[in-house]
Design an enzyme around this catalytic site. Structure first.
Site, mmCIF file in Angstrom:
data_model
loop_
_atom_site.group_PDB
_atom_site.id
_atom_site.type_symbol
_atom_site.label_atom_id
_atom_site.label_comp_id
_atom_site.label_asym_id
_atom_site.label_seq_id
_atom_site.Cartn_x
_atom_site.Cartn_y
_atom_site.Cartn_z
ATOM 1 N N ASN A 179 -129.959 -8.551 47.263
ATOM 2 C CA ASN A 179 -128.705 -8.775 47.980
ATOM 3 C C ASN A 179 -128.267 -10.225 47.758
ATOM 4 O O ASN A 179 -129.095 -11.108 47.606
ATOM 5 C CB ASN A 179 -128.924 -8.476 49.469
ATOM 6 N N CYS A 204 -131.002 -13.596 59.229
ATOM 7 C CA CYS A 204 -129.825 -14.224 59.823
ATOM 8 C C CYS A 204 -130.141 -15.654 60.251
ATOM 9 O O CYS A 204 -131.103 -15.881 60.995
ATOM 10 C CB CYS A 204 -129.344 -13.404 61.022
ATOM 11 N N HIS A 245 -132.389 -11.023 50.345
ATOM 12 C CA HIS A 245 -131.188 -11.838 50.168
ATOM 13 C C HIS A 245 -131.638 -13.083 49.416
ATOM 14 O O HIS A 245 -132.344 -13.930 49.970
ATOM 15 C CB HIS A 245 -130.577 -12.200 51.523
#
Length: 348
Positions: A209, A98, A169
């Protein structure tokens, strides 16, 4: 490795703040029985100093379900992971991806990729505390660090601490100058980085992802990695997942129709409203200031169920009607379905 009697992480739905709460996960579970579901990120502080049931309570039907934690103190993460195990989660996942400034101020999220030794300590502390899987979700780089060596060394260091599952990700995280939303769109996707990680670490479970929207894309990725994690597409077009059980988990049971999904959610909604009371109003996604649960807390996650069908807009409008939501009547779902019929008939 995944736990006994739980399916492989071939397909999963990403942890998404403000989206993948327990109501969203319960809805998704009506569409797919085997896809892994993840909580929103929960910080260690929220668990150690806050309302634990509020953050960790979930529906048993959600399994397999993983708890994503945000934090950077090994002891705090170990205690939080233990709470997750005690509450029955199948996996604990550490957020190292994040990019938000709020998360950076807490010295966790994507900025942890710059401190692999600390992440290794965190993973080891959690693994020592629990018997369920401890996994890591991360980016491929931070800011202008774009070398494959960076993410390879990060994964290698964490793997040495005993982590076997990495959710990649496949974008850089830009820590300054981009919002979390922009961080999901602007840095280019580099799927080949995740593919290389699988080649270099064949014994690890590597999931990919980022920007994945179709079953054809999923099938392509599965030629190179062990699993695919869907994000926004699973939320905005959830019925895409109706084919997953047969396609990826060899489950021959027929999938629920969209109408079946709505019917299945009605007793759940009625139960939730009975347990928590009806909050005043209906426009907010959260409980009202005076307590209680608003119908919209659940139905807001269902707006994309009819995506791609004639009448989908009418369906969304009906589920978003503040006056109807304020009534707190689960029959609103069937009314929304019924209002679609004229548009579907015209398109036939």
């Amino acid at each position: 490795m995944t736990q006994k009697n739980t399916p492989k992480r071939t397909i999963s739905v990403a942890p998404m703040m403000d989206w993948t709460d327990r109501h969203c996960r319960m809805f998704h579970r009506q569409i797919t029985r085997h896809t892994w579901l993840y909580t929103e990120m929960v910080t260690t502080g929220a668990l150690l100093y806050g309302d634990v049931p509020r953050h960790l309570d979930f529906n048993q039907e959600e399994h397999p379900v993983a708890l994503q934690l945000g934090g950077s103190e090994p002891d705090d993460l170990a205690r939080s992971a233990k709470l997750g195990e005690q509450w029955g989660y199948d996996e604990v996942n550490l957020n190292c991806g994040c990019p938000s400034e709020r998360v950076q101020k807490g010295a966790f999220g994507a900025c942890l990729m710059g401190e692999p030794a600390l992440v290794a300590d965190c993973v080891k502390a959690m693994r020592d505390a629990v018997s369920i899987d401890v996994t890591v979700k991360h980016r491929i780089g931070i800011d202008d660090v774009e070398s494959y060596d960076f993410v390879r060394d990060f994964v290698g260091t964490i793997a040495d601490a005993g982590c076997n599952t990495f959710i990649v990700h496949a974008r850089n995280a830009i820590l300054k100058g981009l919002s979390p939303k922009e961080n999901r769109e602007i840095p280019p996707l580099k799927y080949e980085m995740a593919y290389r990680l699988k080649k270099d670490f064949p014994g690890l479970e590597i999931l990919i992802n980022g920007g994945i929207k179709t079953v054809d894309e999923i099938d392509l990725h599965l030629q190179h990695v062990d699993g695919v994690m869907l994000g926004r597409e699973a939320y905005h077009n959830p019925y895409l997942m109706a084919s997953f059980d047969a396609r990826y988990y060899q489950d021959d049971a027929p999938p629920k129709t969209r109408a079946d999904v709505l019917q299945a959610m009605m007793p759940y909604i009625a139960d939730q409203l009975a347990r928590h009371g009806k909050g005043a109003g209906g426009a907010s996604a959260t409980a009202s200031a005076g307590g209680g649960l608003r119908l919209n807390s659940i139905t807001r996650h269902m707006l994309g169920l009819m995506t791609g069908l004639p009448g989908a807009r009418v369906f969304r409008q009906t589920l978003s009607d503040s006056k109807r939501l304020a009534e707190g009547n689960p029959a609103l779902l069937l009314d929304a379905l019924a209002r679609m019929q004229p548009a579907r008939a015209l398109a036939a």
